[in-house]
Scaffold this active site. Sequence first.
Site, mmCIF file in Angstrom:
data_model
loop_
_atom_site.group_PDB
_atom_site.id
_atom_site.type_symbol
_atom_site.label_atom_id
_atom_site.label_comp_id
_atom_site.label_asym_id
_atom_site.label_seq_id
_atom_site.Cartn_x
_atom_site.Cartn_y
_atom_site.Cartn_z
ATOM 1 N N HIS A 232 0.799 -1.228 0.000
ATOM 2 C CA HIS A 232 0.000 0.000 0.000
ATOM 3 C C HIS A 232 0.831 1.276 0.000
ATOM 4 C CE1 HIS A 232 1.159 -0.314 4.164
ATOM 5 N NE2 HIS A 232 0.753 0.925 4.367
ATOM 6 N N HIS A 247 1.056 6.824 -0.831
ATOM 7 C CA HIS A 247 0.311 5.982 0.108
ATOM 8 C C HIS A 247 -1.074 5.741 -0.476
ATOM 9 C CE1 HIS A 247 -1.358 4.467 3.863
ATOM 10 N NE2 HIS A 247 -0.135 4.464 4.375
#
Length: 327
Positions: A232, A247
């Site tokens: 992620h 992110h």
Amino acid sequence: MTTENNTYDGLARMLVLNVGGRDNVVSLTYRGKDLVFVLRDDGNANSGIIESLDGIKAVSRSNGEYCISVDGDAPAIYSSVLKAGKMEELGLIKDEASSSDAPSGKLRLLIAPIVVVIVELLLNHVVGMDITTSCVIAVAAGIICGVGAVLLSNRSKASGEPASALGNDSARRPDHEILTAPVRGETIPLKDVSDDAFASEALGKGVAFIPSEGRLYAPCDGVIGTFFPTGHAIGIHSDKGAEILMHVGLGTVKLDGRGFTPHKKQGDHTRCGELLLEFDIDLIKAEGMSIETPMIISNTDDYKRLSVMVQGQVEEKMPVIEVFTDA
């Protein structure tokens, strides 16, 4: 570093004792003039005694960090504390002076993993979650990524790979750099992101996106210094000097990799516009998580100015951020 570590041995021993001892320390790094601890229980720290020590300016607590502001050589004090507590393995930044051939950018190569660790500590506030366990997991991942970055720097110095793999100094950086959109979708100002860690710009300046499809592309030519095992979060050291953290979603570390399909790996050199990652937007939404995707420049302080070039709809490879080393 000109200050000998033994200058701070007494102070270091007092700090180890009064933060609750080695067993109470999850991790330690330094940021500017601050020693930044993550403690298992900061209630075991004796802040009053610490603040009374010569060479200590202040103690503060914020977002799971226990910060001690020092009036001296922070890297040397940091190194002395690690040695005094016999906890070198808990340090997230290794003292450059411990290796005579350490490249000047080695500390910088570890910044992106540390930033990710801090982000995850801030995002992992889930009712019923054991915070101590989550801290240990996050810090362990950061250390793994940091070691990978150091190995990458050594390989790059030997093989002649791009300068970004050896760190980031102004002599290697042109007066400006343009970064492109890593997703298709819509931009939103970083201040509007629904997580204070990003919105406050404490981790760096940049911009965020609402992706319209689940593909993340490289915003520049550079080396992937951090690729979290969960997929992620990705950090890239650009060939021109910028340190970029992307992110995907907020709180998505809790998916533990579900819905994320990497197309690159840590240590790879990537070209602008190359596909780095596919992610399942529907899954992220179904889990009740935001798909807001910040892209920040974690070494913002190295630049005189940062400009967001576009607002609204974007396509991958569209210029979105320009940074300048002069005014």
